[in-house]
Design an enzyme around this catalytic site. Structure first.
Site, PDB file in Angstrom:
ATOM      1  CG  ASN A 210      39.429  39.045  30.205  1.00 34.93           C
ATOM      2  OD1 ASN A 210      39.626  39.735  31.193  1.00 34.93           O
ATOM      3  ND2 ASN A 210      40.315  38.166  29.763  1.00 34.93           N
ATOM      4  N   PRO A 305      48.811  29.522  25.306  1.00 34.49           N
ATOM      5  CG  PRO A 305      50.877  30.464  25.808  1.00 34.49           C
ATOM      6  CD  PRO A 305      49.726  30.572  24.853  1.00 34.49           C
ATOM      7  CB  VAL A 308      48.575  28.573  36.235  1.00 34.28           C
ATOM      8  CG1 VAL A 308      47.385  27.719  35.833  1.00 34.28           C
ATOM      9  CG2 VAL A 308      48.892  28.383  37.698  1.00 34.28           C
ATOM     10  CE  LYS A 337      39.074  25.499  35.533  1.00 32.79           C
ATOM     11  NZ  LYS A 337      38.352  26.733  35.241  1.00 32.79           N
TER      12      LYS A 337
HETATM   13  O1  C5P Z   1      41.244  27.197  32.683  1.00 37.74           O
HETATM   14  P1  C5P Z   1      40.814  28.439  33.402  1.00 37.74           P
HETATM   15  O2  C5P Z   1      41.009  29.691  32.597  1.00 37.74           O
HETATM   16  O3  C5P Z   1      39.453  28.350  34.019  1.00 37.74           O
HETATM   17  O4  C5P Z   1      41.830  28.493  34.649  1.00 37.74           O
HETATM   18  C1  C5P Z   1      41.939  29.588  35.478  1.00 37.74           C
HETATM   19  C2  C5P Z   1      43.275  29.599  36.137  1.00 37.74           C
HETATM   20  O5  C5P Z   1      44.314  29.317  35.214  1.00 37.74           O
HETATM   21  C3  C5P Z   1      43.606  30.957  36.672  1.00 37.74           C
HETATM   22  O6  C5P Z   1      44.477  30.781  37.777  1.00 37.74           O
HETATM   23  C4  C5P Z   1      44.334  31.609  35.513  1.00 37.74           C
HETATM   24  O7  C5P Z   1      45.191  32.665  35.926  1.00 37.74           O
HETATM   25  C5  C5P Z   1      45.110  30.461  34.959  1.00 37.74           C
HETATM   26  N1  C5P Z   1      45.324  30.509  33.503  1.00 37.74           N
HETATM   27  C6  C5P Z   1      46.602  30.684  32.991  1.00 37.74           C
HETATM   28  N2  C5P Z   1      46.812  30.689  31.637  1.00 37.74           N
HETATM   29  C7  C5P Z   1      45.789  30.513  30.796  1.00 37.74           C
HETATM   30  C8  C5P Z   1      44.489  30.335  31.286  1.00 37.74           C
HETATM   31  C9  C5P Z   1      44.283  30.339  32.650  1.00 37.74           C
HETATM   32  O8  C5P Z   1      47.559  30.846  33.770  1.00 37.74           O
HETATM   33  N3  C5P Z   1      46.013  30.529  29.489  1.00 37.74           N
END
Ligand code: C5P
Length: 400
Positions: A210, A305, A308, A337
């Site tokens: 991305n 996975p 966070v 979230k």
């Molecule tokens: O679920 P989403 O991608 O919107 O969540 C964003 C947050 O979760 C960010 O802090 C991102 O760094 C973290 N994240 C993560 N591992 C993932 C997806 C998102 O740590 N696979």
């Protein structure tokens, strides 16, 4: 010795004989890493020419408030927003009086009112003017508003008097300015920050990724290190230099990022997830390059996975902060979230606005935690990062 790397310093010069030292001050600010823009009062221009300060700073000098041309370039509000620090040196007795009264009767005092950046003053005047009760009152008033003073020094004055009122030497002013940014808020804490995109291999030459630039995560790591934390960046592929005093672990895929984070969290007080982790990866990575023989290829993707969430779910884990990039109902999705992922804090930004967030230099976010929130108005990513770090320090302190 501190430094001013990545700092925007707006130097105000008012009309006193010490204005001749402002040229050296511009040079030393730049040597310590700052970008410098200069605002001069009319009086200052009687002592040193705008051309000198323009040549040294490499930027046009700003002098007039009601100047259409200048306002079209970088207007007074933009200047106020640009600054990470507003430094006025020399600050004359008249300037102190105008600041104390909250006047906005020229460009310098207007920007001083309009900026959210810290204000540092290096007073310079005749010793009797410095000792005058009116000046003392003004200095007291300004101090009570949180304005920082450096100097004045004592000694022989241009007018022949001896006493307090000499502008501090440029090196002392630069050191004081740099010291402002070394907050010590996270002294001794161990911080891990994830940043950048991940790359999920399709075959040896292709991948899914991305547009994340990594700028926000790198700014957070820099801000954490400046606040005294032992900081580690777990970084996807980006083109940014490693911030000073930060150790960096380079990873490519989400699974590599997870493995690095898991190895670090046993010894971590604060975990900040800023990486744009790819949600999916190819179910299989081909060992050889996929040939262009078929009209259609179907890629099967499987979920990566959630790094966070995994960190937040660790027993006795660190204080965990994540990001939520949303396009609508930003705050309610972000709060949801935060709960779903078990976070202590979430930083929400509205990515429907292309001037902030992904790849841009600015950001504007709302920080949420259970039971509270704080909106951080638009600013450079370094400034936003420092404010986020200050809020994390505040939350940690209040959690005991
Ligand atoms: O679920 P989403 O991608 O919107 O969540 C964003 C947050 O979760 C960010 O802090 C991102 O760094 C973290 N994240 C993560 N591992 C993932 C997806 C998102 O740590 N696979």
């Amino acid at each position: 010795m501190g430094h001013l790397f990545n700092r925007n310093v707006l130097l105000g010069v008012s009309g006193g004989i010490a204005a001749y030292k402002s040229a050296e001050l511009v040079r030393q600010l730049q040597e310590s890493g700052a970008s410098v823009r200069v605002i001069m009062t009319r009086g200052a221009q009687e002592f040193i020419t705008p051309l000198t300060l323009q040549a040294l700073s490499g930027n046009p000098v700003h002098a007039e408030l009601l100047d259409e041309e200048a306002e079209r370039g970088m207007g007074h509000i933009e200047l106020a927003r640009w600054a990470d620090l507003m430094l006025i040196a020399p600050a004359t007795a008249d300037l102190l009086a105008r600041l104390a009264a909250g006047r906005a009767d020229d460009l310098l005092t207007t920007v001083a009112l309009a900026t959210a950046a810290p204000l540092m003053l290096a007073p310079a005047m005749n010793q009797q003017m410095w000792r005058d009760p009116a000046t003392s009152d003004n200095v007291h008033t300004l101090g009570s508003r949180g304005i920082h003073l450096v100097g004045p020094a004592s000694g022989e004055q241009a007018c022949g008097d001896v006493g307090p009122g000499r502008m501090e030497e440029p090196a002392v002013i630069v050191a004081a300015a740099a010291g402002l940014f070394e907050s010590g808020l996270l002294a001794g804490k161990r911080v891990v920050v994830t940043a950048g995109p991940t790359r999920e291999a399709i075959d040896p030459v292709r991948y899914i990724s991305n547009h994340s630039s990594g700028k926000m995560g790198y700014a957070l790591a820099r801000a954490a290190a400046e606040a005294g934390a032992l900081t580690t960046l777990v970084s996807g592929p980006v083109t940014l230099p490693t911030p000073e005093h930060v150790s960096r672990i380079d990873v490519e895929s989400a699974r590599e990022m997870l493995a690095s984070c898991q190895a670090l969290i046993g010894d971590c007080d604060i975990f900040i997830a800023c990486a744009a982790v790819a949600d999916y990866r190819p179910a299989e990575t081909q060992a050889d390059k996929i040939k262009k023989t078929q009209e259609q290829v179907t890629l099967q993707l499987i979920r990566n996975p959630d790094i966070v969430s995994a960190v937040a779910a660790t027993a006795n884990g660190p204080f965990t902060a994540g990001f939520a990039a949303e396009t609508n109902d930003v705050l309610s999705y972000a709060r949801d979230k935060m709960q779903r992922k078990g976070l202590d804090m979430i930083i929400a930004n509205d990515v429907s606005d292309s001037t902030i967030g992904f790849n841009s230099d600015d950001n504007e976010v709302t920080v949420l935690w259970p039971g509270g929130k704080r909106a951080l108005s638009r600013a450079g990513k370094d400034a936003i990062a420092r404010r986020i770090v200050a809020l994390i320090a505040e939350r940690l302190a209040s959690d005991g």
